[in-house]
Design an enzyme around this catalytic site. Sequence first.
Site, PDB file in Angstrom:
ATOM      1  N   GLN A 137      -4.740  -1.000   9.663  1.00 46.03           N
ATOM      2  CA  GLN A 137      -4.695  -2.543   9.177  1.00 46.03           C
ATOM      3  C   GLN A 137      -5.334  -3.544   9.964  1.00 46.03           C
ATOM      4  O   GLN A 137      -4.883  -3.449  11.136  1.00 46.03           O
ATOM      5  CB  GLN A 137      -3.116  -2.862   8.838  1.00 46.03           C
ATOM      6  CG  GLN A 137      -3.060  -4.121   8.120  1.00 46.03           C
ATOM      7  CD  GLN A 137      -3.656  -4.332   6.611  1.00 46.03           C
ATOM      8  OE1 GLN A 137      -3.293  -3.374   5.992  1.00 46.03           O
ATOM      9  NE2 GLN A 137      -4.257  -5.211   6.289  1.00 46.03           N
ATOM     10  N   LYS A 197       0.896  -1.402  -0.054  1.00 44.19           N
ATOM     11  CA  LYS A 197      -0.062  -0.136  -0.080  1.00 44.19           C
ATOM     12  C   LYS A 197       0.947   1.186  -0.025  1.00 44.19           C
ATOM     13  O   LYS A 197       0.506   2.295  -0.762  1.00 44.19           O
ATOM     14  CB  LYS A 197      -0.875  -0.048   1.274  1.00 44.19           C
ATOM     15  CG  LYS A 197      -2.087  -1.058   1.255  1.00 44.19           C
ATOM     16  CD  LYS A 197      -2.910  -1.149   2.125  1.00 44.19           C
ATOM     17  CE  LYS A 197      -4.107  -2.353   2.263  1.00 44.19           C
ATOM     18  NZ  LYS A 197      -4.449  -2.680   3.514  1.00 44.19           N
ATOM     19  N   ASP A 228     -11.323   3.002   3.720  1.00 41.70           N
ATOM     20  CA  ASP A 228     -11.613   1.620   3.816  1.00 41.70           C
ATOM     21  C   ASP A 228     -13.097   1.550   3.515  1.00 41.70           C
ATOM     22  O   ASP A 228     -13.711   0.638   3.129  1.00 41.70           O
ATOM     23  CB  ASP A 228     -11.121   0.768   4.985  1.00 41.70           C
ATOM     24  CG  ASP A 228      -9.957  -0.099   4.752  1.00 41.70           C
ATOM     25  OD1 ASP A 228      -9.732  -0.402   3.799  1.00 41.70           O
ATOM     26  OD2 ASP A 228      -9.468  -0.340   5.709  1.00 41.70           O
TER      27      ASP A 228
END
Length: 299
Positions: free
Chosen positions: A96, A52, A119
């Site tokens: 995460q 990422k 997200d």
Amino acid sequence: MAQVIDGKKLAKEIQESVTKEVSELVKKGKQPGLAVVLVGDNQASRTYVRNKQKRTEEAGMKSVLIELPEEVSEAELLQQVEDLNQDDSIHGILVQLPLPKHISEDKVIDAISQEKDVDGFHPLNVGNLFIGKETLVPCTPAGIIELIKSTGESIEGKRAVVIGRSNIVGKPVAQLLLQENATVTIAHSRTKDLPAVASEADILVVATGRAKFVKKNFVKPGAIVIDVGMDRDENNKLCGDVDYEDVFEQAGFITPVPGGVGPMTITMLLKNTLTAAKKIICQTRLDGSDDFARKVLNS
Ligand code: NAP
């Protein structure tokens, strides 16, 4: 015989257009920024985070990695998220998952500012998606819709079946298909006669986490088959939830694993970060006299 949907190629094209827009913002002194918070030493999470970061930098965005030890307290993590919420140089925040057991994932997701939730997991963004309001959409489902559209086939009026009802894939992708005016069925582990249900689909999205689960008898001839799975076969080789070889002759279009849905996920994260940055920049600068903010808002 199916046409292969090339996720790598599509992801590259979308990333190029994101990079172009980012460079326009950078020229105006407004670099979009993504912060990723990594807790503990999970090797798989570390690899995802590294990818990422690399892709964020390639797109010309600011990339911040915050690493916290496994034993960090929930309060400390929540404070870290709040600091990022307040940081004007950060437009996207991603924590995460999974988190260590002593930390509530729900509390952490709730703490991320709705407008920086790239997200798309914050309950307010989930709610917006379900009532059809513009919002930050979870990355994998957003990528799946782009893959389907890339076939050139219309979604409107089609029968779509999604196998899997997780909050991160199955439910949001079903909602997005509904917004595109498909007639949508969500199937799951309690669905009776799954092959019969699945084989009604013009568009079949499979997100079960079961290696090579979907066989030819699940697939209507000519259907678009999107394989979300990232599994390991009997030889420990990466494979999907769809038995690719078995289904290939039957499907009209199919995504491979690897090279289908996977590459799209990080690309849609970058796209979400750009969207969030544009919105935040405009809110902070739209004071009635700012041409730049107007231009961004209208683009
Ligand atoms: P998940 O949370 O484990 O959900 C799996 C879903 O599949 C559940 O709704 C489950 O039904 C259903 N299911 C399981 N076995 C089934 C069966 N025999 N028949 C019918 N339905 C069945 O998984 P997920 O997070 O959605 O992920 C699914 C797959 O996508 C995994 O392989 C994951 O690694 C992959 N994935 C890939 C990406 C990417 O970027 N490429 C991103 C996310 C996930 P119940 O609800 O009834 O239990």
